[in-house]
Design a protein around this motif. Structure first.
Motif, PDB file in Angstrom:
ATOM      1  N   ASN A 136     -57.989  30.458  25.500  1.00 19.60           N
ATOM      2  CA  ASN A 136     -57.232  30.277  26.628  1.00 19.60           C
ATOM      3  C   ASN A 136     -58.288  30.179  27.794  1.00 19.60           C
ATOM      4  OD1 ASN A 136     -54.955  30.053  25.572  1.00 19.60           O
ATOM      5  ND2 ASN A 136     -54.319  32.186  26.307  1.00 19.60           N
ATOM      6  N   HIS A 137     -59.315  30.942  28.163  1.00 19.44           N
ATOM      7  CA  HIS A 137     -60.416  30.867  29.056  1.00 19.44           C
ATOM      8  C   HIS A 137     -61.273  29.747  28.844  1.00 19.44           C
ATOM      9  CE1 HIS A 137     -63.251  32.475  31.892  1.00 19.44           C
ATOM     10  NE2 HIS A 137     -64.297  32.555  31.144  1.00 19.44           N
ATOM     11  N   CYS A 138     -61.683  29.538  27.414  1.00 21.66           N
ATOM     12  CA  CYS A 138     -62.738  28.471  27.344  1.00 21.66           C
ATOM     13  C   CYS A 138     -62.216  27.023  27.388  1.00 21.66           C
ATOM     14  CB  CYS A 138     -63.032  28.728  25.994  1.00 21.66           C
ATOM     15  SG  CYS A 138     -64.300  30.177  25.665  1.00 21.66           S
ATOM     16  N   ILE A 139     -60.788  26.691  26.953  1.00 20.30           N
ATOM     17  CA  ILE A 139     -59.910  25.481  27.204  1.00 20.30           C
ATOM     18  C   ILE A 139     -59.566  25.414  28.536  1.00 20.30           C
ATOM     19  CG2 ILE A 139     -58.142  23.832  25.879  1.00 20.30           C
ATOM     20  CD1 ILE A 139     -58.919  25.223  23.356  1.00 20.30           C
ATOM     21  N   ASP A 140     -59.954  24.182  29.300  1.00 19.31           N
ATOM     22  CA  ASP A 140     -59.469  23.885  30.503  1.00 19.31           C
ATOM     23  C   ASP A 140     -58.083  23.144  30.067  1.00 19.31           C
ATOM     24  OD1 ASP A 140     -60.349  21.624  33.191  1.00 19.31           O
ATOM     25  OD2 ASP A 140     -58.791  23.129  32.953  1.00 19.31           O
ATOM     26  N   SER A 141     -56.718  23.722  30.227  1.00 19.87           N
ATOM     27  CA  SER A 141     -55.695  23.183  30.102  1.00 19.87           C
ATOM     28  C   SER A 141     -54.875  22.400  31.184  1.00 19.87           C
ATOM     29  CB  SER A 141     -54.569  24.289  29.628  1.00 19.87           C
ATOM     30  OG  SER A 141     -54.400  25.153  30.817  1.00 19.87           O
ATOM     31  N   GLY A 142     -55.479  22.843  32.200  1.00 17.83           N
ATOM     32  CA  GLY A 142     -54.879  21.904  33.541  1.00 17.83           C
ATOM     33  C   GLY A 142     -53.675  22.629  34.060  1.00 17.83           C
ATOM     34  N   HIS A 143     -53.142  23.768  33.302  1.00 18.88           N
ATOM     35  CA  HIS A 143     -51.915  24.431  33.831  1.00 18.88           C
ATOM     36  C   HIS A 143     -51.948  25.666  34.423  1.00 18.88           C
ATOM     37  CE1 HIS A 143     -48.884  21.568  31.579  1.00 18.88           C
ATOM     38  NE2 HIS A 143     -50.154  21.640  30.715  1.00 18.88           N
ATOM     39  N   SER A 144     -50.927  25.950  35.271  1.00 18.70           N
ATOM     40  CA  SER A 144     -50.886  27.278  35.884  1.00 18.70           C
ATOM     41  C   SER A 144     -50.690  28.431  34.801  1.00 18.70           C
ATOM     42  CB  SER A 144     -50.016  27.450  36.960  1.00 18.70           C
ATOM     43  OG  SER A 144     -50.350  26.580  37.798  1.00 18.70           O
ATOM     44  N   ASP A 145     -51.287  29.675  35.032  1.00 19.79           N
ATOM     45  CA  ASP A 145     -50.842  30.968  34.295  1.00 19.79           C
ATOM     46  C   ASP A 145     -49.224  31.153  34.474  1.00 19.79           C
ATOM     47  OD1 ASP A 145     -50.374  33.047  32.836  1.00 19.79           O
ATOM     48  OD2 ASP A 145     -52.080  34.262  33.927  1.00 19.79           O
ATOM     49  N   TYR A 146     -48.474  30.528  33.603  1.00 23.76           N
ATOM     50  CA  TYR A 146     -46.929  30.750  33.993  1.00 23.76           C
ATOM     51  C   TYR A 146     -46.262  32.183  33.921  1.00 23.76           C
ATOM     52  CZ  TYR A 146     -46.646  25.551  33.675  1.00 23.76           C
ATOM     53  OH  TYR A 146     -46.778  24.212  33.301  1.00 23.76           O
ATOM     54  N   ARG A 147     -47.053  32.856  33.251  1.00 18.56           N
ATOM     55  CA  ARG A 147     -46.384  34.587  33.111  1.00 18.56           C
ATOM     56  C   ARG A 147     -46.572  34.862  34.552  1.00 18.56           C
ATOM     57  NH1 ARG A 147     -47.981  38.094  28.180  1.00 18.56           N
ATOM     58  NH2 ARG A 147     -46.761  36.362  27.251  1.00 18.56           N
ATOM     59  N   THR A 148     -47.842  34.717  34.935  1.00 22.14           N
ATOM     60  CA  THR A 148     -48.298  35.305  36.132  1.00 22.14           C
ATOM     61  C   THR A 148     -47.615  34.673  37.359  1.00 22.14           C
ATOM     62  OG1 THR A 148     -50.537  35.951  35.443  1.00 22.14           O
ATOM     63  CG2 THR A 148     -50.151  36.030  37.757  1.00 22.14           C
ATOM     64  N   LEU A 149     -47.322  33.514  37.309  1.00 20.37           N
ATOM     65  CA  LEU A 149     -46.661  32.684  38.222  1.00 20.37           C
ATOM     66  C   LEU A 149     -45.364  33.107  38.430  1.00 20.37           C
ATOM     67  CD1 LEU A 149     -46.225  30.186  40.061  1.00 20.37           C
ATOM     68  CD2 LEU A 149     -45.751  28.750  38.178  1.00 20.37           C
ATOM     69  N   LEU A 150     -44.502  33.354  37.233  1.00 22.02           N
ATOM     70  CA  LEU A 150     -43.124  33.820  37.272  1.00 22.02           C
ATOM     71  C   LEU A 150     -43.135  35.211  37.872  1.00 22.02           C
ATOM     72  CD1 LEU A 150     -41.872  32.622  33.722  1.00 22.02           C
ATOM     73  CD2 LEU A 150     -41.326  31.397  35.931  1.00 22.02           C
ATOM     74  N   CYS A 151     -43.748  36.116  37.703  1.00 26.32           N
ATOM     75  CA  CYS A 151     -43.829  37.446  38.310  1.00 26.32           C
ATOM     76  C   CYS A 151     -44.129  37.327  39.577  1.00 26.32           C
ATOM     77  CB  CYS A 151     -44.847  38.366  37.446  1.00 26.32           C
ATOM     78  SG  CYS A 151     -44.519  38.572  35.737  1.00 26.32           S
ATOM     79  N   ASN A 152     -45.139  36.561  40.089  1.00 24.09           N
ATOM     80  CA  ASN A 152     -45.526  36.416  41.645  1.00 24.09           C
ATOM     81  C   ASN A 152     -44.311  36.079  42.045  1.00 24.09           C
ATOM     82  OD1 ASN A 152     -47.874  37.810  40.802  1.00 24.09           O
ATOM     83  ND2 ASN A 152     -48.785  35.973  40.809  1.00 24.09           N
ATOM     84  N   PHE A 153     -43.662  34.964  41.851  1.00 24.90           N
ATOM     85  CA  PHE A 153     -42.786  33.943  42.296  1.00 24.90           C
ATOM     86  C   PHE A 153     -41.571  34.932  42.343  1.00 24.90           C
ATOM     87  CE2 PHE A 153     -39.501  30.864  42.407  1.00 24.90           C
ATOM     88  CZ  PHE A 153     -40.027  30.000  43.486  1.00 24.90           C
ATOM     89  N   SER A 154     -41.342  35.450  41.432  1.00 23.11           N
ATOM     90  CA  SER A 154     -39.907  36.122  41.532  1.00 23.11           C
ATOM     91  C   SER A 154     -39.840  37.458  42.562  1.00 23.11           C
ATOM     92  CB  SER A 154     -39.636  36.933  40.003  1.00 23.11           C
ATOM     93  OG  SER A 154     -39.393  35.767  38.931  1.00 23.11           O
ATOM     94  N   GLY A 155     -41.080  37.886  42.617  1.00 23.78           N
ATOM     95  CA  GLY A 155     -41.290  39.057  43.648  1.00 23.78           C
ATOM     96  C   GLY A 155     -41.336  38.562  44.884  1.00 23.78           C
ATOM     97  N   ARG A 156     -41.810  37.569  45.238  1.00 25.15           N
ATOM     98  CA  ARG A 156     -41.615  36.857  46.623  1.00 25.15           C
ATOM     99  C   ARG A 156     -40.244  36.356  46.886  1.00 25.15           C
ATOM    100  NH1 ARG A 156     -46.442  32.863  48.328  1.00 25.15           N
ATOM    101  NH2 ARG A 156     -45.244  33.240  50.450  1.00 25.15           N
TER     102      ARG A 156
END
Length: 553
Positions: A136-156
């Motif tokens: 995941n670190h080596c391949i540039d997927s162009g996507h957000s880290d969805y797991r982190t995104l969902l956690c942060n977004f839910s809290g906000r």
């Protein structure tokens, strides 16, 4: 609408790499790996090459004509498990190289192989996690880290009860985290709708009669902003939303009613949304639905609270005006009569010389009426300028005894009325402002003696209640109070006296309440009335007992 990845060099290179990678995997697992491990292969090298040549264009064309497939996810999985297989094969080859010099029989070899499998089973999941993180670190997927995104977004959003704050998070912050161009929100409230950002405008139909809203309300979770075969009205509405700059529409289906739509713009890198994107955004839409419902409920409660506050202020103002009108009427009556007597007496004196006895009588009228006016003003000031009590240690028995002695010498005391003290030898220590309580006692004495014209008796007793309060009773032998008047006796400006404005007992109640106590007036079964004062021994510590007394004023 279909958009070829060939229009974006980054997607083209990613798709080409994935096609070549899957072709290499086919060759490795169909020919090279069995040959390496088993020294033989089921298929020939030529067949393996043909399979590889077929796989590369097949994967490339599949990604080209089905852009919703999450090629990045497939690529990561394939690389992860390929590397994991290679590492396990290396470990196995190392094991074989290590035990080859030893002459092992079949049973010993199987025992060693069994323990090797145990080690592999123990290391499999930690090793897979490590390899996956590296890939995941080596391949540039162009996507957000969805797991982190969902956690942060839910809290906000869970902490954003204020609707403008929630809109700010969705419209401003969410596009940056998702890597998309824009986020829009439509909130539906019955037949009315609100669009955010507020500059957003689209739609030529009433949304309450919209084909898109009807489908989302009936359970369809999302739509891509593209023409839909055999549904021209839906296609028209979706194209209008696409013209406004959005590519994906999610329904906000709340628990009780349909909440609106979440609108997502295209990806900033120009790529198509994959199935994984759609699944993640579905979770986001559910969280947005809950957050919007909470914000709307909070908004409704805030508006209801504001309306109640306005209504309360109006009621308070109306009560003030009613009290002012009542006070004005009573004051006009109470002041007009003494002023009329003073004026007529003064005119009578001015007209000529009068006999000394008549002059003294008229001057007495003037003095009496001035005293009445002063009493009215004093009662008003006592009600309006009541000072908070200054609590100090009080010897209640001594203070009551001294107060009764002073009252007996007062000109307002009715000599035909006797005052008996039946106080116990020992009373608990009371903390109070007895200067104010003395005013309450004098007022009660005056009221009781005034109704006992022909004489009577007032009995004062005291006792301790539940080691926290003190009860003081004043019992008279008068006619008592009419039942209809008992409910109004402590109301401002209510009086049964010919002279008086009805502020004496309200002032007494104000003083007793300032001591966190209660004052009650009751008729005695055998005749007369009782005034009951209940005071906390330490009013700054013991609170709320007055509210528990039935009939307490």
């Amino acid at each position: 609408m279909f958009q070829s990845p060939l229009k974006h060099s980054r997607d083209f290179l990613r798709l080409l790499f994935m096609s070549l990678w899957f072709g290499v995997l086919v060759y490795i697992f169909s020919y090279a790996l069995p040959l390496l491990v088993l020294n033989t292969s089921v298929i020939s090298m030529a067949t393996a090459v043909r399979l590889t040549c077929f796989t590369i264009p097949a994967v490339f064309l599949g990604g080209l004509f089905f852009p919703r497939i999450d090629t990045n996810h497939l690529l990561r999985l394939s690389v992860t498990y390929t590397l994991l297989s290679i590492i396990l094969l290396i470990l196995y080859a190392g094991l074989l190289a290590a035990i080859t010099p030893f002459s092992l029989n079949g049973e010993q070899f199987y025992s060693i192989f069994f323990y090797f499998l145990l080690v592999v089973a123990f290391l499999f999941f930690p090793l897979r996690k490590l390899i996956r993180n590296l890939v995941n670190h080596c391949i540039d997927s162009g996507h957000s880290d969805y797991r982190t995104l969902l956690c942060n977004f839910s809290g906000r959003i869970s902490s954003s009860l204020h609707l403008p704050d929630l809109i700010e998070v969705l419209i401003t912050d969410l596009p940056k985290q998702l890597g998309i161009t824009a986020v829009g929100l439509m909130i539906m409230e019955e037949k009315r709708s609100r669009l955010y950002p507020e500059t957003l405008r689209f739609g030529s139909y009433l949304w309450s009669a919209s084909r898109l809203i009807a489908l989302l309300r009936n359970g369809t979770h999302f739509f891509f902003c593209a023409p839909v075969p055999n549904d021209p009205k839906l296609s028209e509405e979706l194209l209008e939303i696409r013209a406004a700059g959005f590519s994906l529409v999610y329904g906000l289906q709340g628990g009780s009613q349909f909440g609106g739509m979440l609108l997502l713009g295209p990806r900033k890198d120009g790529g198509e949304y994959s199935r994984r994107d759609v699944q993640v955004f579905s979770t986001l839409a559910n969280q947005v639905t809950i957050a919007v419902e909470n914000a709307l409920n909070y908004e409704t409660l805030s508006e209801s609270n504001r309306q109640l506050q306005l209504l309360y202020n109006k009621l308070v103002q109306a009560e003030k005006m009613a009290a002012l009108g009542e006070m004005t009427t009573i004051l006009a009556h109470e002041l007009r009569n003494p002023l009329g007597i003073i004026r007529s007496s003064a005119q009578f004196l001015v007209k000529g010389e009068r006999k000394p006895a008549m002059q003294q009588k008229l001057l007495g009228y003037i003095v009496d009426e001035v005293d009445n006016l002063n009493l009215v003003i004093s009662n008003l000031l006592g009600l309006a300028r009541h000072k908070p009590p200054h609590f100090r240690r009080v010897d209640l028995k001594a203070e009551i005894t001294e107060s009764v002695a002073k009252w007996r010498q007062c000109p307002e005391h009715n000599k035909r009325v006797t005052i008996d003290l039946t106080l116990p030898d020992h009373l608990p220590v009371l903390y109070a402002d007895f200067k104010q309580l003395r005013q309450v006692l004098y007022n009660c004495f005056a009221n009781s003696e005034e109704v006992m014209h022909e004489g009577g008796k007032i009995t004062i007793s005291a006792q301790e209640l539940d080691k926290e309060r003190l009860e003081l009773r004043l019992i008279d032998t008068g006619p008592g109070v009419a039942d209809d008047d008992l409910k109004l006796i402590f109301k401002k400006f209510f009086t049964t006296k010919k002279k008086g404005i009805g502020l004496g007992l309200p002032v007494c109640r104000q003083i007793v309440r300032a001591h966190n106590g209660s004052i009650t007036l009751k008729n005695n079964p055998g005749g007369g009335a009782s005034i009951i004062l209940r005071l906390p021994l330490r009013p700054l510590i013991t609170l709320g007992h007055s509210s528990q007394d039935d009939g307490a004023a």
